[in-house]
Design a protein around this motif. Structure first.
Motif, mmCIF file in Angstrom:
data_model
loop_
_atom_site.group_PDB
_atom_site.id
_atom_site.type_symbol
_atom_site.label_atom_id
_atom_site.label_comp_id
_atom_site.label_asym_id
_atom_site.label_seq_id
_atom_site.Cartn_x
_atom_site.Cartn_y
_atom_site.Cartn_z
ATOM 1 N N GLU A 294 95.730 47.940 64.557
ATOM 2 C CA GLU A 294 95.830 48.697 66.249
ATOM 3 C C GLU A 294 94.408 48.710 66.834
ATOM 4 O O GLU A 294 94.145 49.564 67.268
ATOM 5 C CB GLU A 294 96.585 49.622 66.261
ATOM 6 N N CYS B 270 95.696 34.914 68.059
ATOM 7 C CA CYS B 270 96.170 34.520 66.830
ATOM 8 C C CYS B 270 96.270 32.928 66.686
ATOM 9 O O CYS B 270 96.979 32.295 67.637
ATOM 10 C CB CYS B 270 97.576 35.044 66.565
ATOM 11 N N ALA C 155 88.454 41.380 72.839
ATOM 12 C CA ALA C 155 88.978 40.031 72.547
ATOM 13 C C ALA C 155 88.082 38.872 72.523
ATOM 14 O O ALA C 155 88.255 38.043 71.684
ATOM 15 C CB ALA C 155 90.298 39.978 73.516
ATOM 16 N N ASP D 2 99.285 45.208 65.213
ATOM 17 C CA ASP D 2 99.265 45.727 66.418
ATOM 18 C C ASP D 2 100.560 45.571 66.859
ATOM 19 O O ASP D 2 101.341 44.627 66.535
ATOM 20 C CB ASP D 2 97.947 45.073 67.313
ATOM 21 N N LYS E 232 98.598 41.491 74.023
ATOM 22 C CA LYS E 232 97.205 41.242 73.881
ATOM 23 C C LYS E 232 96.607 40.702 72.617
ATOM 24 O O LYS E 232 95.729 39.875 72.838
ATOM 25 C CB LYS E 232 96.589 42.720 73.913
ATOM 26 N N VAL E 233 97.541 40.857 71.498
ATOM 27 C CA VAL E 233 97.246 40.296 70.278
ATOM 28 C C VAL E 233 97.678 38.690 70.153
ATOM 29 O O VAL E 233 96.652 38.075 69.533
ATOM 30 C CB VAL E 233 97.767 40.912 69.252
ATOM 31 N N ARG F 218 100.964 45.749 70.292
ATOM 32 C CA ARG F 218 100.525 45.272 71.588
ATOM 33 C C ARG F 218 100.474 43.670 71.782
ATOM 34 O O ARG F 218 99.426 43.044 71.810
ATOM 35 C CB ARG F 218 99.273 45.699 72.112
ATOM 36 N N TYR F 219 101.749 43.125 71.594
ATOM 37 C CA TYR F 219 101.971 41.757 71.189
ATOM 38 C C TYR F 219 101.255 40.780 72.397
ATOM 39 O O TYR F 219 100.663 39.942 72.161
ATOM 40 C CB TYR F 219 103.198 41.294 71.071
ATOM 41 N N LEU G 184 94.849 40.810 62.002
ATOM 42 C CA LEU G 184 95.272 42.085 63.077
ATOM 43 C C LEU G 184 96.627 42.483 62.973
ATOM 44 O O LEU G 184 97.479 41.742 62.751
ATOM 45 C CB LEU G 184 95.012 41.417 64.510
#
Length: 98
Positions: free
Chosen positions: A28, A68, A42, A58, A63-64, A60-61, A56
């Motif tokens: 996170e 990926c 990022a 998290d 943002k993540v 907060r999909y 990662l």
């Protein structure tokens, strides 16, 4: 006090990303981080993933996911690799609203 914490957190993230390791793991990483610093982190992750693996975790999909290359989801005691567009699979499993 909060400003010092955010500066220390940013320094910690940079040191982990620049460490001479094959992988860096972040749990996170965007929690409690100001939006401007999320974008900076990022960008640093995008740059670093060319030379080492970044793991990662998290919730907060939004943002993540753009960071990926491959997405795995731990769901029901199983680790599932999601398709290249993971949003429908996350919705189907109840992790995102329709």
């Amino acid at each position: 006090m909060i400003v010092l914490y955010l500066k220390a957190l940013a320094l910690f993230y940079r040191s982990v990303l620049h460490a001479h390791t094959y992988f860096s793991l972040f749990d996170e990483p965007f929690t409690g981080v100001m939006p401007v610093h999320i974008e900076q982190l990022a960008d640093l992750i995008r740059q670093t993933k060319a030379r080492k693996g970044i793991l990662l975790t998290d919730h907060r999909y939004v943002k993540v996911l753009p960071l990926c290359d491959v997405v795995y989801l731990l769901h029901g005691g199983r680790l599932d690799q999601l398709p290249p567009n993971p949003l429908p699979a996350l919705r189907d499993r109840g992790y995102l609203a329709n």
